[in-house]
Design a protein around this motif. Structure first.
Motif, PDB file in Angstrom:
ATOM      1  N   LYS A  43     -22.942  93.790  24.112  1.00 41.31           N
ATOM      2  CA  LYS A  43     -23.729  92.871  23.372  1.00 41.31           C
ATOM      3  C   LYS A  43     -25.132  92.887  23.836  1.00 41.31           C
ATOM      4  CE  LYS A  43     -22.406  88.475  23.752  1.00 41.31           C
ATOM      5  NZ  LYS A  43     -21.878  87.119  23.560  1.00 41.31           N
ATOM      6  N   SER A  44     -25.942  92.928  22.816  1.00 39.60           N
ATOM      7  CA  SER A  44     -27.373  92.804  23.086  1.00 39.60           C
ATOM      8  C   SER A  44     -27.903  91.527  22.213  1.00 39.60           C
ATOM      9  CB  SER A  44     -28.222  94.050  22.901  1.00 39.60           C
ATOM     10  OG  SER A  44     -28.258  94.566  21.412  1.00 39.60           O
ATOM     11  N   GLU A  45     -29.266  91.388  22.252  1.00 34.65           N
ATOM     12  CA  GLU A  45     -29.827  90.253  21.474  1.00 34.65           C
ATOM     13  C   GLU A  45     -29.851  91.000  20.194  1.00 34.65           C
ATOM     14  OE1 GLU A  45     -33.749  89.729  23.127  1.00 34.65           O
ATOM     15  OE2 GLU A  45     -33.113  88.895  24.847  1.00 34.65           O
ATOM     16  N   SER A  46     -29.659  92.151  19.863  1.00 37.26           N
ATOM     17  CA  SER A  46     -29.755  92.709  18.474  1.00 37.26           C
ATOM     18  C   SER A  46     -28.452  92.942  17.918  1.00 37.26           C
ATOM     19  CB  SER A  46     -30.596  94.005  18.349  1.00 37.26           C
ATOM     20  OG  SER A  46     -30.000  94.884  19.100  1.00 37.26           O
ATOM     21  N   GLY A  47     -27.243  92.550  18.555  1.00 32.65           N
ATOM     22  CA  GLY A  47     -25.969  92.593  18.038  1.00 32.65           C
ATOM     23  C   GLY A  47     -25.254  93.457  19.193  1.00 32.65           C
ATOM     24  N   ILE A  48     -24.092  94.108  18.589  1.00 29.10           N
ATOM     25  CA  ILE A  48     -23.140  94.606  19.221  1.00 29.10           C
ATOM     26  C   ILE A  48     -23.427  96.271  19.205  1.00 29.10           C
ATOM     27  CG2 ILE A  48     -20.557  95.658  19.291  1.00 29.10           C
ATOM     28  CD1 ILE A  48     -20.928  92.444  19.965  1.00 29.10           C
ATOM     29  N   VAL A  62     -22.469  88.202  37.168  1.00 28.13           N
ATOM     30  CA  VAL A  62     -23.293  87.053  37.332  1.00 28.13           C
ATOM     31  C   VAL A  62     -22.929  85.788  36.851  1.00 28.13           C
ATOM     32  CG1 VAL A  62     -25.653  85.862  37.483  1.00 28.13           C
ATOM     33  CG2 VAL A  62     -25.420  88.541  37.660  1.00 28.13           C
ATOM     34  N   ASP A  63     -22.562  84.830  37.385  1.00 26.86           N
ATOM     35  CA  ASP A  63     -21.974  83.453  36.957  1.00 26.86           C
ATOM     36  C   ASP A  63     -21.018  83.759  35.893  1.00 26.86           C
ATOM     37  OD1 ASP A  63     -23.900  82.013  38.168  1.00 26.86           O
ATOM     38  OD2 ASP A  63     -25.362  81.892  36.518  1.00 26.86           O
ATOM     39  N   ASN A  64     -19.993  84.589  36.255  1.00 26.18           N
ATOM     40  CA  ASN A  64     -18.833  84.811  35.519  1.00 26.18           C
ATOM     41  C   ASN A  64     -18.815  85.584  34.430  1.00 26.18           C
ATOM     42  OD1 ASN A  64     -16.656  83.789  37.467  1.00 26.18           O
ATOM     43  ND2 ASN A  64     -17.193  81.836  36.680  1.00 26.18           N
ATOM     44  N   ARG A  65     -20.262  86.143  34.153  1.00 25.51           N
ATOM     45  CA  ARG A  65     -20.487  87.144  33.081  1.00 25.51           C
ATOM     46  C   ARG A  65     -20.647  88.654  33.713  1.00 25.51           C
ATOM     47  NH1 ARG A  65     -25.332  83.996  30.334  1.00 25.51           N
ATOM     48  NH2 ARG A  65     -25.235  85.740  28.908  1.00 25.51           N
ATOM     49  N   GLU A  76     -24.510  92.522  27.699  1.00 25.83           N
ATOM     50  CA  GLU A  76     -23.449  91.868  28.329  1.00 25.83           C
ATOM     51  C   GLU A  76     -21.996  92.754  27.796  1.00 25.83           C
ATOM     52  OE1 GLU A  76     -21.622  87.345  28.604  1.00 25.83           O
ATOM     53  OE2 GLU A  76     -23.562  87.715  27.405  1.00 25.83           O
ATOM     54  N   VAL A  77     -21.097  92.626  28.615  1.00 28.11           N
ATOM     55  CA  VAL A  77     -19.708  93.281  28.251  1.00 28.11           C
ATOM     56  C   VAL A  77     -18.867  92.156  28.728  1.00 28.11           C
ATOM     57  CG1 VAL A  77     -20.494  95.708  28.774  1.00 28.11           C
ATOM     58  CG2 VAL A  77     -19.351  94.221  30.605  1.00 28.11           C
ATOM     59  N   SER A  78     -17.721  92.184  27.820  1.00 30.21           N
ATOM     60  CA  SER A  78     -16.625  91.241  27.715  1.00 30.21           C
ATOM     61  C   SER A  78     -15.697  91.495  28.979  1.00 30.21           C
ATOM     62  CB  SER A  78     -15.919  91.073  26.575  1.00 30.21           C
ATOM     63  OG  SER A  78     -15.337  92.271  26.271  1.00 30.21           O
ATOM     64  N   MET A  79     -15.706  92.817  29.636  1.00 35.89           N
ATOM     65  CA  MET A  79     -14.573  93.031  30.587  1.00 35.89           C
ATOM     66  C   MET A  79     -15.214  92.386  31.851  1.00 35.89           C
ATOM     67  SD  MET A  79     -13.540  96.669  29.441  1.00 35.89           S
ATOM     68  CE  MET A  79     -15.320  97.157  28.611  1.00 35.89           C
ATOM     69  N   ARG A  80     -14.216  92.404  32.975  1.00 35.82           N
ATOM     70  CA  ARG A  80     -14.359  92.020  34.332  1.00 35.82           C
ATOM     71  C   ARG A  80     -14.663  93.375  35.063  1.00 35.82           C
ATOM     72  NH1 ARG A  80     -15.565  87.010  33.620  1.00 35.82           N
ATOM     73  NH2 ARG A  80     -14.210  85.774  33.283  1.00 35.82           N
ATOM     74  N   LEU A  81     -15.247  93.216  36.091  1.00 29.29           N
ATOM     75  CA  LEU A  81     -15.442  94.589  37.014  1.00 29.29           C
ATOM     76  C   LEU A  81     -14.111  95.409  37.225  1.00 29.29           C
ATOM     77  CD1 LEU A  81     -18.248  93.619  39.564  1.00 29.29           C
ATOM     78  CD2 LEU A  81     -18.371  94.751  37.543  1.00 29.29           C
ATOM     79  N   TYR A  82     -12.865  94.588  37.617  1.00 28.96           N
ATOM     80  CA  TYR A  82     -11.790  95.343  37.913  1.00 28.96           C
ATOM     81  C   TYR A  82     -11.365  96.217  36.788  1.00 28.96           C
ATOM     82  CZ  TYR A  82      -8.856  91.706  35.957  1.00 28.96           C
ATOM     83  OH  TYR A  82      -8.441  90.769  34.848  1.00 28.96           O
ATOM     84  N   GLU A  83     -11.544  95.468  35.637  1.00 29.54           N
ATOM     85  CA  GLU A  83     -11.216  96.117  34.542  1.00 29.54           C
ATOM     86  C   GLU A  83     -12.092  97.303  34.092  1.00 29.54           C
ATOM     87  OE1 GLU A  83      -9.302  92.693  31.529  1.00 29.54           O
ATOM     88  OE2 GLU A  83     -11.840  92.767  31.665  1.00 29.54           O
ATOM     89  N   LEU A  84     -13.194  97.377  34.476  1.00 26.44           N
ATOM     90  CA  LEU A  84     -14.351  98.736  34.268  1.00 26.44           C
ATOM     91  C   LEU A  84     -13.693  99.641  35.334  1.00 26.44           C
ATOM     92  CD1 LEU A  84     -17.366  96.578  33.574  1.00 26.44           C
ATOM     93  CD2 LEU A  84     -16.360  98.131  31.961  1.00 26.44           C
TER      94      LEU A  84
END
Length: 139
Positions: A43-48, A62-65, A76-84
């Motif tokens: 996700k960016s400022e302009s959309g997905i 950073v801060d759970n994001r 921004e991505v919706s996955m956690r580092l371990y998933e990536l």
């Protein structure tokens, strides 16, 4: 190394690697070819958008994001580092700290520090610190 490309009327592209023995370089080449064209939804400022894995420099939490960094943009991505890590296993992404994964293909140079950490300078000039715990992965 010999490279040969044959154009044929086939339904699916096939890549065959012929080698004397399978070593780490051959495995990395196979994994790179397999990941070619892979994308991560972000996700960016302009959309997905769907960002090509080969364009990604690193991921950071950073801060759970979780954020994805390319040469010039941040997503921004919706996955956690371990998933990536699981998704990108074998594709030249390495854990470099508790909060970061780095694409080693975009590292321009590595500099060992006195405290046994390593500073990685990326192609765009950005510097990442590889912690002592993870520095053995890079060697």
């Amino acid at each position: 190394m010999k490279i040969d490309i044959k154009q044929e009327d086939v339904d699916e592209t096939e890549v065959v690697i012929s080698c004397r023995r399978v070593d780490e370089k051959i495995i990395r080449l196979r994994d790179y070819i397999a990941s070619f064209g892979s994308r991560i939804r972000a996700k960016s400022e302009s959309g997905i958008e769907h960002v090509s894995v080969s364009e990604i420099y690193y991921f950071e939490t950073v801060d759970n994001r979780t954020f994805l960094y390319t040469a010039k943009e941040v997503f921004e991505v919706s996955m956690r580092l371990y998933e990536l890590e699981e998704i990108l296993d074998g594709r030249d992404f390495f854990r470099i700290s508790r909060t970061q994964l780095m694409n080693i293909n975009h590292a321009a140079r590595f500099k060992p520090e006195i405290n046994r950490t390593i500073t990685a300078t990326m192609e765009n000039g950005e510097k990442l610190c590889i912690s002592r715990k993870y520095s053995a992965e890079i060697n």
